[in-house]
Design a protein around this motif. Sequence first.
Motif, PDB file in Angstrom:
ATOM      1  N   ARG A 155       0.800  -1.226   0.000  1.00 13.00           N
ATOM      2  CA  ARG A 155       0.000   0.000   0.000  1.00 13.00           C
ATOM      3  C   ARG A 155       0.832   1.274   0.000  1.00 13.00           C
ATOM      4  NH1 ARG A 155      -2.295  -3.976   2.969  1.00 13.00           N
ATOM      5  NH2 ARG A 155      -0.659  -3.672   4.524  1.00 13.00           N
ATOM      6  N   ILE A 156       1.956   1.268   0.626  1.00 13.93           N
ATOM      7  CA  ILE A 156       2.704   2.483   0.916  1.00 13.93           C
ATOM      8  C   ILE A 156       3.326   3.073  -0.347  1.00 13.93           C
ATOM      9  CG2 ILE A 156       4.938   1.358   1.410  1.00 13.93           C
ATOM     10  CD1 ILE A 156       5.053   3.199   3.933  1.00 13.93           C
ATOM     11  N   ASP A 157       3.287   4.396  -0.488  1.00 11.14           N
ATOM     12  CA  ASP A 157       3.946   5.066  -1.599  1.00 11.14           C
ATOM     13  C   ASP A 157       5.457   5.038  -1.393  1.00 11.14           C
ATOM     14  OD1 ASP A 157       1.548   5.591  -2.806  1.00 11.14           O
ATOM     15  OD2 ASP A 157       1.479   7.708  -2.249  1.00 11.14           O
ATOM     16  N   LEU A 158       6.194   5.124  -2.516  1.00  6.88           N
ATOM     17  CA  LEU A 158       7.640   4.934  -2.486  1.00  6.88           C
ATOM     18  C   LEU A 158       8.336   6.035  -3.273  1.00  6.88           C
ATOM     19  CD1 LEU A 158       7.522   1.116  -3.281  1.00  6.88           C
ATOM     20  CD2 LEU A 158       8.049   2.113  -1.039  1.00  6.88           C
ATOM     21  N   GLY A 159       9.452   6.539  -2.729  1.00  2.56           N
ATOM     22  CA  GLY A 159      10.217   7.555  -3.438  1.00  2.56           C
ATOM     23  C   GLY A 159      11.589   7.728  -2.816  1.00  2.56           C
ATOM     24  N   LEU A 160      12.409   8.518  -3.480  1.00  3.74           N
ATOM     25  CA  LEU A 160      13.699   8.922  -2.935  1.00  3.74           C
ATOM     26  C   LEU A 160      13.560  10.333  -2.400  1.00  3.74           C
ATOM     27  CD1 LEU A 160      16.216   7.593  -5.613  1.00  3.74           C
ATOM     28  CD2 LEU A 160      15.268   6.429  -3.618  1.00  3.74           C
ATOM     29  N   LEU A 161      14.285  10.622  -1.323  1.00  4.65           N
ATOM     30  CA  LEU A 161      14.238  11.973  -0.757  1.00  4.65           C
ATOM     31  C   LEU A 161      15.670  12.508  -0.714  1.00  4.65           C
ATOM     32  CD1 LEU A 161      11.896  13.715   0.260  1.00  4.65           C
ATOM     33  CD2 LEU A 161      12.471  13.048   2.573  1.00  4.65           C
ATOM     34  N   VAL A 162      16.103  13.151  -1.774  1.00  2.00           N
ATOM     35  CA  VAL A 162      15.469  13.232  -3.087  1.00  2.00           C
ATOM     36  C   VAL A 162      16.473  12.776  -4.145  1.00  2.00           C
ATOM     37  CG1 VAL A 162      13.908  15.145  -2.514  1.00  2.00           C
ATOM     38  CG2 VAL A 162      16.175  15.662  -3.425  1.00  2.00           C
ATOM     39  N   THR A 163      15.955  12.472  -5.353  1.00  2.97           N
ATOM     40  CA  THR A 163      16.813  12.164  -6.489  1.00  2.97           C
ATOM     41  C   THR A 163      17.678  13.372  -6.836  1.00  2.97           C
ATOM     42  OG1 THR A 163      15.359  10.527  -7.506  1.00  2.97           O
ATOM     43  CG2 THR A 163      16.743  11.779  -8.984  1.00  2.97           C
ATOM     44  N   GLY A 164      18.970  13.141  -6.986  1.00  2.00           N
ATOM     45  CA  GLY A 164      19.857  14.204  -7.462  1.00  2.00           C
ATOM     46  C   GLY A 164      19.803  14.284  -8.973  1.00  2.00           C
ATOM     47  N   VAL A 165      19.610  15.466  -9.511  1.00  2.65           N
ATOM     48  CA  VAL A 165      19.429  15.616 -10.952  1.00  2.65           C
ATOM     49  C   VAL A 165      20.665  15.173 -11.730  1.00  2.65           C
ATOM     50  CG1 VAL A 165      20.238  18.016 -11.111  1.00  2.65           C
ATOM     51  CG2 VAL A 165      18.488  17.162 -12.712  1.00  2.65           C
ATOM     52  N   THR A 166      21.820  15.181 -11.088  1.00  7.26           N
ATOM     53  CA  THR A 166      23.056  14.835 -11.770  1.00  7.26           C
ATOM     54  C   THR A 166      23.282  13.333 -11.881  1.00  7.26           C
ATOM     55  OG1 THR A 166      24.143  15.058  -9.627  1.00  7.26           O
ATOM     56  CG2 THR A 166      24.265  16.944 -11.113  1.00  7.26           C
ATOM     57  N   TYR A 167      22.497  12.517 -11.197  1.00  4.30           N
ATOM     58  CA  TYR A 167      22.828  11.102 -11.057  1.00  4.30           C
ATOM     59  C   TYR A 167      22.417  10.246 -12.246  1.00  4.30           C
ATOM     60  CZ  TYR A 167      23.465  12.160  -6.063  1.00  4.30           C
ATOM     61  OH  TYR A 167      23.873  12.675  -4.858  1.00  4.30           O
ATOM     62  N   ARG A 168      21.382  10.674 -12.981  1.00  6.81           N
ATOM     63  CA  ARG A 168      20.855   9.873 -14.084  1.00  6.81           C
ATOM     64  C   ARG A 168      20.409  10.793 -15.217  1.00  6.81           C
ATOM     65  NH1 ARG A 168      19.161   8.702  -9.337  1.00  6.81           N
ATOM     66  NH2 ARG A 168      19.631   6.671  -8.393  1.00  6.81           N
ATOM     67  N   HIS A 169      20.630  10.348 -16.432  1.00  6.05           N
ATOM     68  CA  HIS A 169      20.119  11.107 -17.565  1.00  6.05           C
ATOM     69  C   HIS A 169      18.600  11.201 -17.441  1.00  6.05           C
ATOM     70  CE1 HIS A 169      18.997  12.153 -21.662  1.00  6.05           C
ATOM     71  NE2 HIS A 169      20.252  12.513 -21.866  1.00  6.05           N
ATOM     72  N   PRO A 170      18.013  12.358 -17.718  1.00  7.55           N
ATOM     73  CA  PRO A 170      16.578  12.528 -17.450  1.00  7.55           C
ATOM     74  C   PRO A 170      15.674  11.579 -18.218  1.00  7.55           C
ATOM     75  CG  PRO A 170      17.496  14.438 -18.594  1.00  7.55           C
ATOM     76  CD  PRO A 170      18.648  13.627 -18.129  1.00  7.55           C
ATOM     77  N   GLY A 171      16.037  11.216 -19.440  1.00 11.16           N
ATOM     78  CA  GLY A 171      15.216  10.250 -20.163  1.00 11.16           C
ATOM     79  C   GLY A 171      15.200   8.900 -19.469  1.00 11.16           C
ATOM     80  N   LEU A 172      16.367   8.460 -18.989  1.00 11.39           N
ATOM     81  CA  LEU A 172      16.446   7.202 -18.254  1.00 11.39           C
ATOM     82  C   LEU A 172      15.741   7.321 -16.910  1.00 11.39           C
ATOM     83  CD1 LEU A 172      20.120   6.137 -18.986  1.00 11.39           C
ATOM     84  CD2 LEU A 172      18.043   5.500 -20.211  1.00 11.39           C
ATOM     85  N   LEU A 173      15.856   8.477 -16.275  1.00 14.58           N
ATOM     86  CA  LEU A 173      15.175   8.689 -15.001  1.00 14.58           C
ATOM     87  C   LEU A 173      13.671   8.527 -15.163  1.00 14.58           C
ATOM     88  CD1 LEU A 173      15.142   9.550 -12.007  1.00 14.58           C
ATOM     89  CD2 LEU A 173      15.085  11.933 -12.805  1.00 14.58           C
ATOM     90  N   ALA A 174      13.107   9.129 -16.203  1.00 12.14           N
ATOM     91  CA  ALA A 174      11.666   8.993 -16.441  1.00 12.14           C
ATOM     92  C   ALA A 174      11.286   7.533 -16.639  1.00 12.14           C
ATOM     93  CB  ALA A 174      11.248   9.819 -17.648  1.00 12.14           C
ATOM     94  N   LYS A 175      12.132   6.773 -17.352  1.00  7.13           N
ATOM     95  CA  LYS A 175      11.862   5.353 -17.584  1.00  7.13           C
ATOM     96  C   LYS A 175      11.947   4.564 -16.283  1.00  7.13           C
ATOM     97  CE  LYS A 175      10.977   1.922 -20.366  1.00  7.13           C
ATOM     98  NZ  LYS A 175       9.707   1.859 -21.111  1.00  7.13           N
ATOM     99  N   ILE A 176      12.950   4.863 -15.452  1.00  8.08           N
ATOM    100  CA  ILE A 176      13.133   4.163 -14.182  1.00  8.08           C
ATOM    101  C   ILE A 176      11.932   4.400 -13.269  1.00  8.08           C
ATOM    102  CG2 ILE A 176      14.507   4.146 -12.064  1.00  8.08           C
ATOM    103  CD1 ILE A 176      16.953   4.796 -13.907  1.00  8.08           C
ATOM    104  N   VAL A 177      11.529   5.652 -13.131  1.00  5.69           N
ATOM    105  CA  VAL A 177      10.419   5.979 -12.232  1.00  5.69           C
ATOM    106  C   VAL A 177       9.108   5.413 -12.772  1.00  5.69           C
ATOM    107  CG1 VAL A 177       9.129   7.857 -11.150  1.00  5.69           C
ATOM    108  CG2 VAL A 177      11.602   8.021 -11.371  1.00  5.69           C
ATOM    109  N   THR A 178       8.933   5.430 -14.077  1.00  9.92           N
ATOM    110  CA  THR A 178       7.747   4.817 -14.666  1.00  9.92           C
ATOM    111  C   THR A 178       7.703   3.323 -14.355  1.00  9.92           C
ATOM    112  OG1 THR A 178       7.703   6.416 -16.476  1.00  9.92           O
ATOM    113  CG2 THR A 178       6.509   4.351 -16.814  1.00  9.92           C
ATOM    114  N   THR A 179       8.835   2.666 -14.486  1.00  8.15           N
ATOM    115  CA  THR A 179       8.901   1.234 -14.188  1.00  8.15           C
ATOM    116  C   THR A 179       8.502   0.961 -12.741  1.00  8.15           C
ATOM    117  OG1 THR A 179      10.629   0.902 -15.844  1.00  8.15           O
ATOM    118  CG2 THR A 179      10.403  -0.796 -14.150  1.00  8.15           C
ATOM    119  N   LEU A 180       9.031   1.765 -11.822  1.00  5.23           N
ATOM    120  CA  LEU A 180       8.664   1.625 -10.416  1.00  5.23           C
ATOM    121  C   LEU A 180       7.166   1.826 -10.232  1.00  5.23           C
ATOM    122  CD1 LEU A 180       9.450   1.354  -7.397  1.00  5.23           C
ATOM    123  CD2 LEU A 180       9.810   3.845  -7.400  1.00  5.23           C
TER     124      LEU A 180
END
Length: 289
Positions: free
Chosen positions: A73-98
Amino acid sequence: MDLGIHYANFSHPQWETRLADRLTGTARIADEGGVALFTVMDHYFQMEMLGGPPEPMLEGYTTLGYLAGVTERIDLGLLVTGVTYRHPGLLAKIVTTLDVLSRGRAWLNIGAAWYDREHEGLGVPYPPTAERFERLEETLRIVRQMWSDDDGPFEGEHYRLAETVNVPQPTRDRVPVLIGGTGERKTLRLVAQYADACNIFAGDDPAEMAHKLEVLRGHCDDVGRDYDEIRKTILYMNDPLADADAFLKAMESYAGLGVSLVATMPPTDDPEAWTTSLVSDVVPRLRDL
């Protein structure tokens, strides 16, 4: 008001053999006990205030993927993702997968990044502050485009994507976006323009939060955004169980400012027992605020 748990420290006794068990147990107790959000950090190295690189640190999205499989049930996230850590296109794919595999429980919580030592340590580029904020804004635009019907190119100053294809899409129209930080000129402006939520450090005195929210309201007015659309969340830096009555009194003041979620960090060597007490003694009373 909802409660979140921010699991920032893995250095509990016998972590070499019990790290996964403690993390799993804490997340399950939170999930079953009515906690709304479970977060871990997005760091390569542990922060120096918690012992620095010699201490254990797990990769954030791998950890969230695991937690999605052991909770319901619980929502999940990072507090917080660093913008420098992943290319934004891949980041969107990773978060979508989650989001897809957790059946709609992912958040994208993001900020401009700050920990230069871990970047330099693992050879990850660490641009100057102004450029990191430019990259943050472009990333927010990219993920918004990838979570839309527009799968065409994106042309920015720092990122160029030929096709913003993202299949499958998130389970909702898009994953909620939270921007962490308190900077009045840049960070809160980005919240007003792009985010579904903000997150601000907080203690027992809500006066500073009131000021930050007034700044945010001004940015919302400037960009034509409805201030009330933005969810206000805080990271509470003290132990709620040290004085539950005082904590709840402070949270009542924050609730009066419009804060709807407070995240807290297990401060003890036994996060499972701490979380058990939290969901028993605090969560039901917090919900009434």
